[in-house]
Design an enzyme around this catalytic site. Structure first.
Site, PDB file in Angstrom:
ATOM      1  N   GLU A  84       6.449   1.812   5.411  1.00 12.84           N
ATOM      2  CA  GLU A  84       6.035   0.487   5.896  1.00 12.84           C
ATOM      3  C   GLU A  84       5.109   0.538   7.108  1.00 12.84           C
ATOM      4  OE1 GLU A  84       8.439  -3.086   5.280  1.00 12.84           O
ATOM      5  OE2 GLU A  84       8.975  -2.827   7.373  1.00 12.84           O
ATOM      6  N   LYS A  86       4.139  -1.282  10.097  1.00 12.70           N
ATOM      7  CA  LYS A  86       4.862  -2.304  10.866  1.00 12.70           C
ATOM      8  C   LYS A  86       4.640  -2.069  12.355  1.00 12.70           C
ATOM      9  CE  LYS A  86       9.866  -3.371  11.153  1.00 12.70           C
ATOM     10  NZ  LYS A  86      11.183  -2.891  10.629  1.00 12.70           N
ATOM     11  N   LYS A 146       4.885  -7.719   2.680  1.00 15.46           N
ATOM     12  CA  LYS A 146       6.154  -7.990   3.345  1.00 15.46           C
ATOM     13  C   LYS A 146       5.991  -9.284   4.122  1.00 15.46           C
ATOM     14  CE  LYS A 146      10.043  -5.744   3.632  1.00 15.46           C
ATOM     15  NZ  LYS A 146      10.273  -4.958   4.791  1.00 15.46           N
ATOM     16  N   GLU A 195      15.197  -9.173  -2.392  1.00 13.79           N
ATOM     17  CA  GLU A 195      16.055  -8.556  -1.369  1.00 13.79           C
ATOM     18  C   GLU A 195      17.387  -9.280  -1.219  1.00 13.79           C
ATOM     19  OE1 GLU A 195      14.240  -7.384   2.440  1.00 13.79           O
ATOM     20  OE2 GLU A 195      15.738  -8.685   3.379  1.00 13.79           O
ATOM     21  N   ASN A 217      19.109  -4.679   1.556  1.00  7.26           N
ATOM     22  CA  ASN A 217      18.749  -4.513   2.963  1.00  7.26           C
ATOM     23  C   ASN A 217      19.984  -4.095   3.763  1.00  7.26           C
ATOM     24  OD1 ASN A 217      17.408  -4.459   5.352  1.00  7.26           O
ATOM     25  ND2 ASN A 217      16.773  -6.611   5.349  1.00  7.26           N
ATOM     26  N   GLU A 252      16.863  -0.489   1.792  1.00  8.00           N
ATOM     27  CA  GLU A 252      15.913  -0.893   2.833  1.00  8.00           C
ATOM     28  C   GLU A 252      16.533  -0.828   4.234  1.00  8.00           C
ATOM     29  OE1 GLU A 252      13.972  -4.571   0.192  1.00  8.00           O
ATOM     30  OE2 GLU A 252      14.902  -4.936   2.130  1.00  8.00           O
ATOM     31  N   SER A 253      15.775  -0.332   5.190  1.00  5.99           N
ATOM     32  CA  SER A 253      16.074  -0.379   6.626  1.00  5.99           C
ATOM     33  C   SER A 253      17.063   0.668   7.124  1.00  5.99           C
ATOM     34  CB  SER A 253      16.623  -1.748   7.051  1.00  5.99           C
ATOM     35  OG  SER A 253      15.836  -2.798   6.574  1.00  5.99           O
TER      36      SER A 253
END
Ligand code: IGP
Length: 299
Positions: A84, A86, A146, A195, A217, A252-253
């Protein structure tokens, strides 16, 4: 859907005067609500500058979308990495000063990413659709937009700026919108990444037809806590329908190390979405290559 799509304050207009009536609970309950309320006015303003029909016309000459899902299925690595682009986030503030989205995207591609994700929200993540377009022009990998999508208008914006996939967040969309927005994404030749963060959201998504890509997530967007076990718990609870329907899971994350990557891979994720831990490195190419290398290849 736990969040309120708009502030509860009704605005009364008498002649040219506007009165805002403050009612209890008129402050956003959490960051997700704050983002969505802001997004609502932001999209209204953009729509006044460029109409939806203008957007649709401009899209006609954009190159067709790349197959994001197929790229993940054929992943360069197991799990496949979506890296990503970001700059900042509400929980961490600025993650990288001297942020050059194109240089970062190119180094991710060099380092072995299968797909990229580009943050386009300006207010809370310091991203932009311009960044998405610049990255599109500079790399070949499929791109995820995103964004906090609450109107179809934003899906057309994503396509116009070169997106191949679009994020839909179950916590901010009702079932009907999830269904309708997924359809628009599909009609535009793109992939929807839906998500979820809870079992309740996962069940809402599984109730829809033609879902093929779900993001779990690990970060709770209401209080920012991160727990990689979220992927394990949700995948485990619905392993049968997920496998029977050949739905690909993206964890994710909060993925910072090879151990994290291996953990989420071992509990069902075929792909991972990684931002902060890559973006903050001086050399994101090396960071991603290190993450993907096998332990015995270290040193
Ligand atoms: O930076 P991290 O912890 O590696 O996380 C990346 C990505 O999962 C995260 O940016 C994200 C997941 N879902 C979102 C929804 C909106 C904005 C951002 C996100």
């Amino acid at each position: 859907m736990q969040i309120r799509r708009r502030p509860p304050n009704p605005t009364f207009s008498i002649s040219h005067l506007q009165y805002q009536v403050s009612v209890p609970g008129s402050e956003p309950q959490n960051i997700l609500e704050e983002i969505v309320w802001h997004k609502d006015t932001e999209v209204q303003r953009q729509r006044e500058k460029v109409s939806l029909s203008d957007l649709k016309r401009r899209i006609e000459i954009v190159a067709p979308a790349k197959d994001f899902l197929r790229a993940l299925r054929q992943g360069k690595t197991q799990p496949a990495v979506i890296a990503e682009v970001k700059k900042a986030s509400p929980s961490k503030g600025v993650i990288r000063e001297n942020f050059d989205p194109v240089a970062i995207a190119q180094s991710y591609q060099q380092g072995g990413a299968t797909c990229l994700s580009v943050l386009t929200d300006r207010q809370f993540f310091q991203g932009s659709f311009e960044n998405l377009a610049k990255v599109r022009a500079a790399v070949d990998l499929p791109l995820l937009c995103k964004e906090f999508i609450i109107y179809p208008y934003q899906i057309y914006q994503a396509r116009l700026h070169g997106a191949d996939a679009v994020l839909l967040i179950a916590a901010i969309l009702c079932d009907q919108d999830l269904k309708y927005f997924s359809k628009i994404i599909h009609v535009l030749g793109m992939t929807a990444l839906i998500e979820v963060h809870s079992l309740d959201e996962l069940d809402r998504v599984l109730a829809l037809d033609s879902v093929n890509l779900i993001g779990i997530n690990n970060r709770n967007l209401e209080d920012f806590t991160v727990d990689l076990k979220t992927t394990e718990t949700l995948y485990h609870a619905r392993r049968q329908p997920l496998q029977n329907r050949d739905i690909l899971i993206v964890s994710e994350s909060g993925i910072h190390s090879r151990e994290d990557l291996q953990f989420v891979g071992s509990v069902g994720a075929q792909a991972v979405l990684i931002g902060e831990s890559l973006v903050k490195q001086d050399d994101p190419e090396k960071a991603i290559a290190d993450l993907l290398s096998h332990p015995h290849q270290l040193q």
